[in-house]
Motif scaffolding. Structure first.
Motif, PDB file in Angstrom:
ATOM      1  N   MET A 195      -9.750   0.368  -8.375  1.00 52.15           N
ATOM      2  CA  MET A 195      -9.718   1.334  -7.279  1.00 52.15           C
ATOM      3  C   MET A 195      -8.623   2.366  -7.543  1.00 52.15           C
ATOM      4  SD  MET A 195      -7.635  -0.448  -4.153  1.00 52.15           S
ATOM      5  CE  MET A 195      -5.860  -0.614  -4.304  1.00 52.15           C
ATOM      6  N   LYS A 196      -8.767   3.534  -6.907  1.00 56.32           N
ATOM      7  CA  LYS A 196      -7.815   4.625  -7.066  1.00 56.32           C
ATOM      8  C   LYS A 196      -6.690   4.517  -6.020  1.00 56.32           C
ATOM      9  CE  LYS A 196     -10.093   7.188 -10.188  1.00 56.32           C
ATOM     10  NZ  LYS A 196     -11.391   6.542 -10.252  1.00 56.32           N
ATOM     11  N   TYR A 197      -5.498   4.956  -6.420  1.00 61.83           N
ATOM     12  CA  TYR A 197      -4.380   5.030  -5.483  1.00 61.83           C
ATOM     13  C   TYR A 197      -3.444   6.143  -5.928  1.00 61.83           C
ATOM     14  CZ  TYR A 197      -1.362   2.532  -8.828  1.00 61.83           C
ATOM     15  OH  TYR A 197      -0.622   2.162  -9.931  1.00 61.83           O
ATOM     16  N   ILE A 198      -2.632   6.626  -4.997  1.00 64.18           N
ATOM     17  CA  ILE A 198      -1.647   7.665  -5.293  1.00 64.18           C
ATOM     18  C   ILE A 198      -0.267   7.085  -5.031  1.00 64.18           C
ATOM     19  CG2 ILE A 198      -0.769   9.946  -4.676  1.00 64.18           C
ATOM     20  CD1 ILE A 198      -3.637  10.657  -3.793  1.00 64.18           C
ATOM     21  N   VAL A 199       0.626   7.199  -6.015  1.00 67.30           N
ATOM     22  CA  VAL A 199       1.965   6.641  -5.891  1.00 67.30           C
ATOM     23  C   VAL A 199       2.999   7.750  -6.070  1.00 67.30           C
ATOM     24  CG1 VAL A 199       2.029   6.004  -8.344  1.00 67.30           C
ATOM     25  CG2 VAL A 199       3.565   4.862  -6.715  1.00 67.30           C
ATOM     26  N   CYS A 200       4.061   7.689  -5.260  1.00 68.68           N
ATOM     27  CA  CYS A 200       5.206   8.578  -5.438  1.00 68.68           C
ATOM     28  C   CYS A 200       6.171   7.852  -6.373  1.00 68.68           C
ATOM     29  CB  CYS A 200       5.860   8.880  -4.092  1.00 68.68           C
ATOM     30  SG  CYS A 200       7.127  10.162  -4.161  1.00 68.68           S
ATOM     31  N   GLU A 201       6.153   8.223  -7.647  1.00 71.49           N
ATOM     32  CA  GLU A 201       6.942   7.533  -8.662  1.00 71.49           C
ATOM     33  C   GLU A 201       8.439   7.762  -8.473  1.00 71.49           C
ATOM     34  OE1 GLU A 201       5.902   5.449 -10.782  1.00 71.49           O
ATOM     35  OE2 GLU A 201       3.851   5.911 -11.418  1.00 71.49           O
ATOM     36  N   GLU A 202       8.793   8.969  -8.058  1.00 70.71           N
ATOM     37  CA  GLU A 202      10.157   9.402  -7.833  1.00 70.71           C
ATOM     38  C   GLU A 202      10.066  10.697  -7.031  1.00 70.71           C
ATOM     39  OE1 GLU A 202      11.699   9.930 -11.730  1.00 70.71           O
ATOM     40  OE2 GLU A 202      10.350  11.588 -12.220  1.00 70.71           O
ATOM     41  N   PRO A 203      11.169  11.215  -6.528  1.00 74.42           N
ATOM     42  CA  PRO A 203      11.074  12.468  -5.774  1.00 74.42           C
ATOM     43  C   PRO A 203      10.337  13.554  -6.559  1.00 74.42           C
ATOM     44  CG  PRO A 203      13.242  11.514  -5.478  1.00 74.42           C
ATOM     45  CD  PRO A 203      12.538  10.662  -6.496  1.00 74.42           C
ATOM     46  N   ASN A 204       9.444  14.244  -5.862  1.00 73.82           N
ATOM     47  CA  ASN A 204       8.670  15.357  -6.429  1.00 73.82           C
ATOM     48  C   ASN A 204       7.716  14.943  -7.538  1.00 73.82           C
ATOM     49  OD1 ASN A 204      10.114  17.450  -4.842  1.00 73.82           O
ATOM     50  ND2 ASN A 204      11.849  16.826  -6.111  1.00 73.82           N
ATOM     51  N   ASN A 205       7.276  13.690  -7.509  1.00 76.29           N
ATOM     52  CA  ASN A 205       6.378  13.224  -8.567  1.00 76.29           C
ATOM     53  C   ASN A 205       5.347  12.238  -8.022  1.00 76.29           C
ATOM     54  OD1 ASN A 205       5.112  12.371 -10.905  1.00 76.29           O
ATOM     55  ND2 ASN A 205       6.899  11.315 -11.742  1.00 76.29           N
ATOM     56  N   PHE A 206       4.135  12.759  -7.732  1.00 74.13           N
ATOM     57  CA  PHE A 206       2.992  11.924  -7.378  1.00 74.13           C
ATOM     58  C   PHE A 206       2.155  11.677  -8.620  1.00 74.13           C
ATOM     59  CE2 PHE A 206       3.172  13.508  -2.833  1.00 74.13           C
ATOM     60  CZ  PHE A 206       3.341  12.259  -2.265  1.00 74.13           C
ATOM     61  N   GLN A 207       1.523  10.511  -8.682  1.00 73.64           N
ATOM     62  CA  GLN A 207       0.585  10.201  -9.746  1.00 73.64           C
ATOM     63  C   GLN A 207      -0.659   9.546  -9.150  1.00 73.64           C
ATOM     64  OE1 GLN A 207       0.920  10.941 -13.060  1.00 73.64           O
ATOM     65  NE2 GLN A 207       2.895  11.928 -12.627  1.00 73.64           N
ATOM     66  N   LEU A 208      -1.828   9.994  -9.576  1.00 75.45           N
ATOM     67  CA  LEU A 208      -3.096   9.359  -9.213  1.00 75.45           C
ATOM     68  C   LEU A 208      -3.404   8.307 -10.268  1.00 75.45           C
ATOM     69  CD1 LEU A 208      -5.692   9.161  -7.509  1.00 75.45           C
ATOM     70  CD2 LEU A 208      -6.643  11.006  -8.912  1.00 75.45           C
ATOM     71  N   LYS A 209      -3.499   7.048  -9.849  1.00 80.28           N
ATOM     72  CA  LYS A 209      -3.673   5.949 -10.791  1.00 80.28           C
ATOM     73  C   LYS A 209      -4.830   5.053 -10.368  1.00 80.28           C
ATOM     74  CE  LYS A 209       1.098   5.675 -12.503  1.00 80.28           C
ATOM     75  NZ  LYS A 209       2.232   4.766 -12.795  1.00 80.28           N
ATOM     76  N   GLU A 210      -5.069   4.022 -11.180  1.00 79.64           N
ATOM     77  CA  GLU A 210      -6.137   3.067 -10.894  1.00 79.64           C
ATOM     78  C   GLU A 210      -5.620   1.650 -11.108  1.00 79.64           C
ATOM     79  OE1 GLU A 210     -10.911   2.589 -11.880  1.00 79.64           O
ATOM     80  OE2 GLU A 210      -9.745   4.288 -12.643  1.00 79.64           O
ATOM     81  N   LYS A 211      -6.051   0.732 -10.244  1.00 80.70           N
ATOM     82  CA  LYS A 211      -5.677  -0.675 -10.368  1.00 80.70           C
ATOM     83  C   LYS A 211      -6.778  -1.528  -9.762  1.00 80.70           C
ATOM     84  CE  LYS A 211      -3.109  -0.817  -5.990  1.00 80.70           C
ATOM     85  NZ  LYS A 211      -1.837  -1.183  -5.325  1.00 80.70           N
ATOM     86  N   GLU A 212      -6.658  -2.839  -9.898  1.00 79.45           N
ATOM     87  CA  GLU A 212      -7.629  -3.747  -9.294  1.00 79.45           C
ATOM     88  C   GLU A 212      -7.441  -3.762  -7.775  1.00 79.45           C
ATOM     89  OE1 GLU A 212      -7.789  -7.675 -10.796  1.00 79.45           O
ATOM     90  OE2 GLU A 212      -8.089  -7.052 -12.879  1.00 79.45           O
ATOM     91  N   ALA A 213      -8.528  -3.894  -7.068  1.00 84.93           N
ATOM     92  CA  ALA A 213      -8.456  -3.982  -5.607  1.00 84.93           C
ATOM     93  C   ALA A 213      -7.750  -5.272  -5.202  1.00 84.93           C
ATOM     94  CB  ALA A 213      -9.854  -3.939  -5.002  1.00 84.93           C
ATOM     95  N   PRO A 214      -7.022  -5.266  -4.088  1.00 85.87           N
ATOM     96  CA  PRO A 214      -6.321  -6.483  -3.642  1.00 85.87           C
ATOM     97  C   PRO A 214      -7.314  -7.544  -3.174  1.00 85.87           C
ATOM     98  CG  PRO A 214      -6.195  -4.786  -1.960  1.00 85.87           C
ATOM     99  CD  PRO A 214      -6.815  -4.138  -3.164  1.00 85.87           C
ATOM    100  N   LYS A 215      -6.850  -8.793  -3.170  1.00 85.01           N
ATOM    101  CA  LYS A 215      -7.619  -9.899  -2.623  1.00 85.01           C
ATOM    102  C   LYS A 215      -7.112 -10.203  -1.216  1.00 85.01           C
ATOM    103  CE  LYS A 215      -9.642 -10.585  -6.632  1.00 85.01           C
ATOM    104  NZ  LYS A 215     -11.083 -10.243  -6.859  1.00 85.01           N
ATOM    105  N   LYS A 216      -8.027 -10.504  -0.344  1.00 81.89           N
ATOM    106  CA  LYS A 216      -7.664 -10.832   1.027  1.00 81.89           C
ATOM    107  C   LYS A 216      -6.989 -12.203   1.073  1.00 81.89           C
ATOM    108  CE  LYS A 216     -10.686 -12.430   3.924  1.00 81.89           C
ATOM    109  NZ  LYS A 216      -9.935 -13.665   4.300  1.00 81.89           N
ATOM    110  N   LYS A 217      -5.827 -12.263   1.745  1.00 75.79           N
ATOM    111  CA  LYS A 217      -5.147 -13.529   1.957  1.00 75.79           C
ATOM    112  C   LYS A 217      -5.538 -14.096   3.320  1.00 75.79           C
ATOM    113  CE  LYS A 217      -1.135 -11.980  -0.714  1.00 75.79           C
ATOM    114  NZ  LYS A 217       0.315 -11.659  -0.654  1.00 75.79           N
ATOM    115  N   GLU A 218      -5.193 -15.345   3.547  1.00 75.09           N
ATOM    116  CA  GLU A 218      -5.476 -15.968   4.843  1.00 75.09           C
ATOM    117  C   GLU A 218      -4.743 -15.213   5.943  1.00 75.09           C
ATOM    118  OE1 GLU A 218      -5.145 -20.323   7.083  1.00 75.09           O
ATOM    119  OE2 GLU A 218      -4.558 -20.105   4.975  1.00 75.09           O
ATOM    120  N   GLY A 219      -5.450 -14.931   7.033  1.00 69.11           N
ATOM    121  CA  GLY A 219      -4.854 -14.210   8.147  1.00 69.11           C
ATOM    122  C   GLY A 219      -4.838 -12.706   7.965  1.00 69.11           C
ATOM    123  N   GLU A 220      -5.449 -12.232   6.882  1.00 67.35           N
ATOM    124  CA  GLU A 220      -5.504 -10.799   6.613  1.00 67.35           C
ATOM    125  C   GLU A 220      -6.943 -10.317   6.567  1.00 67.35           C
ATOM    126  OE1 GLU A 220      -1.433 -10.120   3.960  1.00 67.35           O
ATOM    127  OE2 GLU A 220      -3.408  -9.973   2.999  1.00 67.35           O
TER     128      GLU A 220
END
Length: 336
Positions: free
Chosen positions: A1-26
């Motif tokens: 899945m796609k996500y956007i992270v603020c790596e440091e001030p003034n620096n966004f990156q569009l990246k990809e990672k595995e989708a999270p797994k649902k935990k109990e109670g979530e």
């Protein structure tokens, strides 16, 4: 899945990672909208308190349930939900007293822990609020409006009370409208004349003044010399936070909604003479979210959301949202 992270001030990156797994109670959630707020702007610029990098931003969220187990609210797959982003511990003295908004161990999504600027997220079931027929943009603005609702409740604003709100940003604008809903008369202050005009035209504020044009005299004239019984700062600006008492009546309340990173200084005789009550207002509770949801039909969402882009276009647009000349009130990011 796609996500956007603020790596440091003034620096966004569009990246990809595995989708999270649902935990109990979530619940596993598909994000549809992410509202951009002052916290996100300050984090990107490198001047946000309580913040570490890298961080996935986003705490004004509209989502749809992809997976969920049996739960107390009887939520099910496909339901639209608003996410309350304040992850409280439930055990500290604040939580035990119902003040989960200022939990001693609070983890705010997008600030202390990764937020919703991603396609899929897993969130505790007790942080989900049914959308009750709201559209995605309405859902995403509930959280910032709830901050204003909490400040109003914290100050115990009464009908026909005259209040001053310093700052016509999203939090201040929401606070003004919700204060009107509870029956208060609102005076708006800002340095931006376009924002002041918006409060008059779209929010229905009768009195709106530029702080550079001696508003104390104008407030005194409106209140027959009394000044405002409650003053709210929604700027986080040091000068505004320190001068708000000037607009306040004797026996009044000064509510600090905006957050500054530095120290504040007050002339003690001045605040003592007025027997000033200084209140801080942080985040919101479920009660505040419900109040907003119940009254959102009175709020001008269409004019409030001034800018909207797909998540793939966010990085190239974000810098422009920092420019006051762009006329941004609320920017919205779409995930589809």
């Amino acid at each position: 899945m796609k996500y956007i992270v603020c790596e440091e001030p003034n620096n966004f990156q569009l990246k990809e990672k595995e989708a999270p797994k649902k935990k109990e109670g979530e619940a596993l959630l598909k994000i549809h909208r992410v509202g951009i707020c002052g916290t996100d702007l300050h984090a990107y610029a490198g001047n946000q308190a309580f913040f570490k990098y890298p961080r996935i931003l986003g705490h004004e969220l509209a989502a749809e349930i992809l997976e969920i187990d049996e739960n107390e609210q009887d939520l099910k797959e496909g339901d639209r939900v608003i996410i309350m982003p304040y992850v409280s511990c439930g055990k500290c003295i604040a939580c035990r007293n119902g003040k989960t908004n200022c939990c001693a161990n609070i983890q705010v999504l997008g600030v202390h822990t990764d937020g919703g600027m991603q396609e899929i997220i897993s969130v505790r079931n007790d942080l989900l609020i049914p959308a009750n027929g709201l559209d995605f943009n309405e859902m995403a603005i509930v959280e910032p409006l709830a901050i204003g609702a909490h400040a109003i409740r914290r100050a115990a604003v009464k009908p026909r009370e005259v209040i001053v709100v310093i700052g016509c940003g999203p939090i201040g604008i929401g606070l003004m409208k919700l204060a009107q809903i509870v029956g208060a008369e609102v005076i708006a202050l800002d340095v931006n004349n376009d924002r002041l005009e918006y409060t008059k035209k779209d929010i229905g504020v009768q009195h709106a003044f530029n702080v550079m044009e001696n508003p104390v005299e104008k407030i005194a004239e409106i209140t027959k010399g009394d000044l405002a019984s409650a003053v709210f700062d929604a700027t986080g600006n040091k000068r505004a936070l320190e001068s708000g008492v000037d607009y306040m009546s004797h026996g009044g309340r000064f509510v600090l909604v905006g957050l500054s990173k530095g120290e504040l200084t007050y002339e003690h005789p001045k605040i003592h003479a007025k027997e000033t009550t200084i209140l801080c207002s942080r985040n919101a509770t479920l009660e505040d979210f419900q109040f907003v949801i119940n009254h959102l039909n009175k709020f001008p969402t269409k004019s409030f959301v001034t800018h909207q882009v797909k998540y793939t276009e966010m990085i190239e647009n974000f810098n422009s949202w920092l420019d006051p000349e762009a006329g941004v009130i609320k920017a919205m990011v779409e995930f589809k």
